[in-house]
Design a protein around this motif. Structure first.
Motif, PDB file in Angstrom:
ATOM      1  N   ASP A  68       0.868  -1.179   0.000  1.00 54.41           N
ATOM      2  CA  ASP A  68       0.000   0.000   0.000  1.00 54.41           C
ATOM      3  C   ASP A  68       0.907   1.232   0.000  1.00 54.41           C
ATOM      4  O   ASP A  68       1.559   1.545   1.004  1.00 54.41           O
ATOM      5  CB  ASP A  68      -0.903  -0.011   1.238  1.00 54.41           C
ATOM      6  CG  ASP A  68      -1.892   1.149   1.238  1.00 54.41           C
ATOM      7  OD1 ASP A  68      -1.962   1.870   0.223  1.00 54.41           O
ATOM      8  OD2 ASP A  68      -2.591   1.335   2.253  1.00 54.41           O
ATOM      9  N   ILE A  69       0.949   1.929  -1.135  1.00 52.45           N
ATOM     10  CA  ILE A  69       1.834   3.078  -1.313  1.00 52.45           C
ATOM     11  C   ILE A  69       0.990   4.319  -1.579  1.00 52.45           C
ATOM     12  O   ILE A  69       0.161   4.319  -2.503  1.00 52.45           O
ATOM     13  CB  ILE A  69       2.807   2.835  -2.481  1.00 52.45           C
ATOM     14  CG1 ILE A  69       3.683   1.598  -2.188  1.00 52.45           C
ATOM     15  CG2 ILE A  69       3.685   4.061  -2.723  1.00 52.45           C
ATOM     16  CD1 ILE A  69       4.550   1.178  -3.353  1.00 52.45           C
ATOM     17  N   PRO A  70       1.156   5.370  -0.801  1.00 48.74           N
ATOM     18  CA  PRO A  70       0.374   6.596  -1.031  1.00 48.74           C
ATOM     19  C   PRO A  70       0.623   7.158  -2.422  1.00 48.74           C
ATOM     20  O   PRO A  70       1.737   7.086  -2.950  1.00 48.74           O
ATOM     21  CB  PRO A  70       0.890   7.551   0.059  1.00 48.74           C
ATOM     22  CG  PRO A  70       1.455   6.653   1.126  1.00 48.74           C
ATOM     23  CD  PRO A  70       2.016   5.477   0.397  1.00 48.74           C
ATOM     24  N   ALA A  81       8.592  11.304  -2.753  1.00 44.99           N
ATOM     25  CA  ALA A  81       9.277  11.866  -3.927  1.00 44.99           C
ATOM     26  C   ALA A  81      10.477  12.705  -3.491  1.00 44.99           C
ATOM     27  O   ALA A  81      11.516  12.733  -4.178  1.00 44.99           O
ATOM     28  CB  ALA A  81       8.299  12.711  -4.741  1.00 44.99           C
ATOM     29  N   ASP A  82      10.362  13.403  -2.332  1.00 51.14           N
ATOM     30  CA  ASP A  82      11.484  14.184  -1.824  1.00 51.14           C
ATOM     31  C   ASP A  82      12.653  13.279  -1.442  1.00 51.14           C
ATOM     32  O   ASP A  82      13.825  13.654  -1.646  1.00 51.14           O
ATOM     33  CB  ASP A  82      11.034  15.003  -0.613  1.00 51.14           C
ATOM     34  CG  ASP A  82      10.053  16.117  -0.984  1.00 51.14           C
ATOM     35  OD1 ASP A  82       9.972  16.442  -2.188  1.00 51.14           O
ATOM     36  OD2 ASP A  82       9.360  16.622  -0.073  1.00 51.14           O
ATOM     37  N   ILE A  83      12.344  12.095  -0.893  1.00 50.76           N
ATOM     38  CA  ILE A  83      13.416  11.150  -0.561  1.00 50.76           C
ATOM     39  C   ILE A  83      14.121  10.703  -1.842  1.00 50.76           C
ATOM     40  O   ILE A  83      15.352  10.647  -1.909  1.00 50.76           O
ATOM     41  CB  ILE A  83      12.857   9.936   0.201  1.00 50.76           C
ATOM     42  CG1 ILE A  83      12.334  10.355   1.565  1.00 50.76           C
ATOM     43  CG2 ILE A  83      13.931   8.861   0.358  1.00 50.76           C
ATOM     44  CD1 ILE A  83      11.699   9.223   2.361  1.00 50.76           C
ATOM     45  N   ARG A  84      13.333  10.415  -2.862  1.00 50.01           N
ATOM     46  CA  ARG A  84      13.919   9.972  -4.124  1.00 50.01           C
ATOM     47  C   ARG A  84      14.770  11.079  -4.757  1.00 50.01           C
ATOM     48  O   ARG A  84      15.770  10.799  -5.430  1.00 50.01           O
ATOM     49  CB  ARG A  84      12.826   9.513  -5.091  1.00 50.01           C
ATOM     50  CG  ARG A  84      13.371   9.013  -6.430  1.00 50.01           C
ATOM     51  CD  ARG A  84      12.301   8.348  -7.267  1.00 50.01           C
ATOM     52  NE  ARG A  84      12.795   7.966  -8.576  1.00 50.01           N
ATOM     53  CZ  ARG A  84      13.542   6.885  -8.831  1.00 50.01           C
ATOM     54  NH1 ARG A  84      13.880   6.081  -7.831  1.00 50.01           N
ATOM     55  NH2 ARG A  84      13.947   6.595 -10.045  1.00 50.01           N
ATOM     56  N   PRO A  92       9.489   3.476  -3.474  1.00 52.77           N
ATOM     57  CA  PRO A  92       8.651   2.898  -2.408  1.00 52.77           C
ATOM     58  C   PRO A  92       8.550   1.380  -2.497  1.00 52.77           C
ATOM     59  O   PRO A  92       8.540   0.689  -1.468  1.00 52.77           O
ATOM     60  CB  PRO A  92       7.295   3.578  -2.637  1.00 52.77           C
ATOM     61  CG  PRO A  92       7.628   4.869  -3.309  1.00 52.77           C
ATOM     62  CD  PRO A  92       8.789   4.554  -4.202  1.00 52.77           C
ATOM     63  N   GLN A  93       8.451   0.838  -3.735  1.00 51.85           N
ATOM     64  CA  GLN A  93       8.338  -0.611  -3.890  1.00 51.85           C
ATOM     65  C   GLN A  93       9.602  -1.314  -3.388  1.00 51.85           C
ATOM     66  O   GLN A  93       9.517  -2.324  -2.672  1.00 51.85           O
ATOM     67  CB  GLN A  93       8.098  -0.965  -5.369  1.00 51.85           C
ATOM     68  CG  GLN A  93       6.759  -0.531  -5.921  1.00 51.85           C
ATOM     69  CD  GLN A  93       6.757   0.932  -6.368  1.00 51.85           C
ATOM     70  OE1 GLN A  93       7.753   1.655  -6.208  1.00 51.85           O
ATOM     71  NE2 GLN A  93       5.644   1.372  -6.926  1.00 51.85           N
ATOM     72  N   GLN A  94      10.763  -0.770  -3.755  1.00 53.49           N
ATOM     73  CA  GLN A  94      12.018  -1.367  -3.315  1.00 53.49           C
ATOM     74  C   GLN A  94      12.163  -1.244  -1.801  1.00 53.49           C
ATOM     75  O   GLN A  94      12.651  -2.146  -1.131  1.00 53.49           O
ATOM     76  CB  GLN A  94      13.192  -0.692  -4.041  1.00 53.49           C
ATOM     77  CG  GLN A  94      14.573  -1.089  -3.537  1.00 53.49           C
ATOM     78  CD  GLN A  94      15.110  -0.123  -2.489  1.00 53.49           C
ATOM     79  OE1 GLN A  94      14.654   1.006  -2.383  1.00 53.49           O
ATOM     80  NE2 GLN A  94      16.064  -0.601  -1.722  1.00 53.49           N
ATOM     81  N   PHE A  95      11.729  -0.123  -1.262  1.00 50.86           N
ATOM     82  CA  PHE A  95      11.797   0.081   0.180  1.00 50.86           C
ATOM     83  C   PHE A  95      10.945  -0.951   0.922  1.00 50.86           C
ATOM     84  O   PHE A  95      11.391  -1.565   1.898  1.00 50.86           O
ATOM     85  CB  PHE A  95      11.342   1.498   0.524  1.00 50.86           C
ATOM     86  CG  PHE A  95      11.162   1.742   1.998  1.00 50.86           C
ATOM     87  CD1 PHE A  95      12.257   1.953   2.823  1.00 50.86           C
ATOM     88  CD2 PHE A  95       9.894   1.755   2.551  1.00 50.86           C
ATOM     89  CE1 PHE A  95      12.092   2.170   4.188  1.00 50.86           C
ATOM     90  CE2 PHE A  95       9.715   1.977   3.909  1.00 50.86           C
ATOM     91  CZ  PHE A  95      10.814   2.187   4.728  1.00 50.86           C
ATOM     92  N   LEU A  96       9.703  -1.153   0.472  1.00 51.46           N
ATOM     93  CA  LEU A  96       8.819  -2.109   1.136  1.00 51.46           C
ATOM     94  C   LEU A  96       9.329  -3.544   0.988  1.00 51.46           C
ATOM     95  O   LEU A  96       9.148  -4.370   1.891  1.00 51.46           O
ATOM     96  CB  LEU A  96       7.396  -1.990   0.593  1.00 51.46           C
ATOM     97  CG  LEU A  96       6.648  -0.720   1.013  1.00 51.46           C
ATOM     98  CD1 LEU A  96       5.256  -0.694   0.382  1.00 51.46           C
ATOM     99  CD2 LEU A  96       6.539  -0.618   2.526  1.00 51.46           C
ATOM    100  N   ALA A  97       9.952  -3.839  -0.139  1.00 51.53           N
ATOM    101  CA  ALA A  97      10.550  -5.173  -0.299  1.00 51.53           C
ATOM    102  C   ALA A  97      11.649  -5.375   0.740  1.00 51.53           C
ATOM    103  O   ALA A  97      11.796  -6.464   1.314  1.00 51.53           O
ATOM    104  CB  ALA A  97      11.110  -5.332  -1.709  1.00 51.53           C
ATOM    105  N   GLY A  98      12.434  -4.319   1.011  1.00 44.60           N
ATOM    106  CA  GLY A  98      13.448  -4.405   2.044  1.00 44.60           C
ATOM    107  C   GLY A  98      12.842  -4.554   3.428  1.00 44.60           C
ATOM    108  O   GLY A  98      13.359  -5.303   4.271  1.00 44.60           O
ATOM    109  N   SER A 153       0.269  -7.808   4.247  1.00 43.30           N
ATOM    110  CA  SER A 153       0.369  -6.496   3.605  1.00 43.30           C
ATOM    111  C   SER A 153       1.395  -5.626   4.311  1.00 43.30           C
ATOM    112  O   SER A 153       1.687  -5.812   5.492  1.00 43.30           O
ATOM    113  CB  SER A 153      -0.989  -5.784   3.602  1.00 43.30           C
ATOM    114  OG  SER A 153      -1.412  -5.519   4.925  1.00 43.30           O
ATOM    115  N   LEU A 154       1.941  -4.685   3.540  1.00 43.04           N
ATOM    116  CA  LEU A 154       2.824  -3.660   4.066  1.00 43.04           C
ATOM    117  C   LEU A 154       2.372  -2.330   3.483  1.00 43.04           C
ATOM    118  O   LEU A 154       2.211  -2.220   2.258  1.00 43.04           O
ATOM    119  CB  LEU A 154       4.284  -3.919   3.693  1.00 43.04           C
ATOM    120  CG  LEU A 154       4.901  -5.211   4.210  1.00 43.04           C
ATOM    121  CD1 LEU A 154       5.144  -6.171   3.047  1.00 43.04           C
ATOM    122  CD2 LEU A 154       6.230  -4.940   4.905  1.00 43.04           C
ATOM    123  N   GLY A 155       2.144  -1.363   4.344  1.00 45.24           N
ATOM    124  CA  GLY A 155       1.659  -0.070   3.867  1.00 45.24           C
ATOM    125  C   GLY A 155       2.422   1.078   4.500  1.00 45.24           C
ATOM    126  O   GLY A 155       2.658   1.084   5.713  1.00 45.24           O
TER     127      GLY A 155
END
Length: 226
Positions: A68-70, A81-84, A92-98, A153-155
């Motif tokens: 679940d990604i805003p 987007a600011d982090i990127r 976000p997808q790579q982060f949640l996979a980690g 789930s991960l959100g």
């Protein structure tokens, strides 16, 4: 009436006998399949709920985890987007996979008393609290039994960016829903807390990282039930 052979319809009798013979033959094979029949359509095997078999052992297959990604138009989406913008490798997808990997490692390491893994995955303050809990458990002769059955789930719940003298501190809150067996066994081997049954857990974990600094990685800074 003249019934002499010269006038009797012998050919009709022969035709009648042949027809009767054929009728009997057809009835004798009635219901049988004759000729070349089409091959039956193959039936696709149903997936084995126990998973696949590797080297004679059933390996369970985990269902796909829901991320679940805003959306980009939200406040949290803009902060992602600011982090990127400060780290081109971040998604976000790579982060949640980690996070998914870290969740399994941390939960398992805490249950097994694996301090080395915990020290690598946790901030110093959180590691101190985890290590104290492990030490207390060991002193009492207790054992933690935890088995993650499924991560549902991960959100991403929230993001905070904090300007610091050495860079920008990023904090990301992640809600993790999982199915687990978790209980604590006393010195006598009897359960003293938890249940020996699959239970749904909802946790809120916060990961922190210093952006713009080489070698900085995401570490667990907080973990609580949600």
């Amino acid at each position: 009436m003249d019934f002499s052979f010269g006038h009797f319809p012998v050919d009709l009798i022969l035709f009648a006998l042949v027809a009767a013979f054929l009728a009997l033959r057809l009835r004798s094979v009635l219901g049988r399949r004759v000729g070349i029949q089409p091959a039956p359509m193959p039936v696709a095997p149903r997936p084995d709920p126990a998973g696949v078999v590797i080297d004679g052992k059933a390996v369970p297959q985990e269902q796909a985890v829901e991320y679940d990604i805003p959306s980009a138009g939200t406040r949290v989406g803009q902060l992602l987007a600011d982090i990127r913008a400060q780290d081109a490798s971040f998604t976000p997808q790579q982060f949640l996979a980690g996070v998914q990997t870290a969740f399994r490692q941390v939960v398992t390491a805490f249950a097994e008393g694996d301090r080395t893994t915990l020290k690598n995955r946790l901030t110093p303050a959180v590691y101190a609290s985890f290590e104290a809990a492990i030490a207390s458990r060991e002193a009492a002769g207790e054992k933690q039994r935890t088995e993650i059955k499924t991560i549902r789930s991960l959100g991403i719940e929230d993001v905070r960016l904090t300007p610091l003298a050495v860079g920008v501190g990023a904090s990301v809150d992640v809600r993790i829903v999982s199915d687990q067996i978790s209980l604590v066994l006393g010195a006598d081997g009897q359960p003293i807390s938890g249940m020996d049954a699959v239970t749904e857990f909802s946790d809120l974990w916060t990961f922190e990282r210093l952006l713009g600094t080489a070698g900085s990685s995401w570490r667990l800074a907080s973990a609580r039930s949600a």
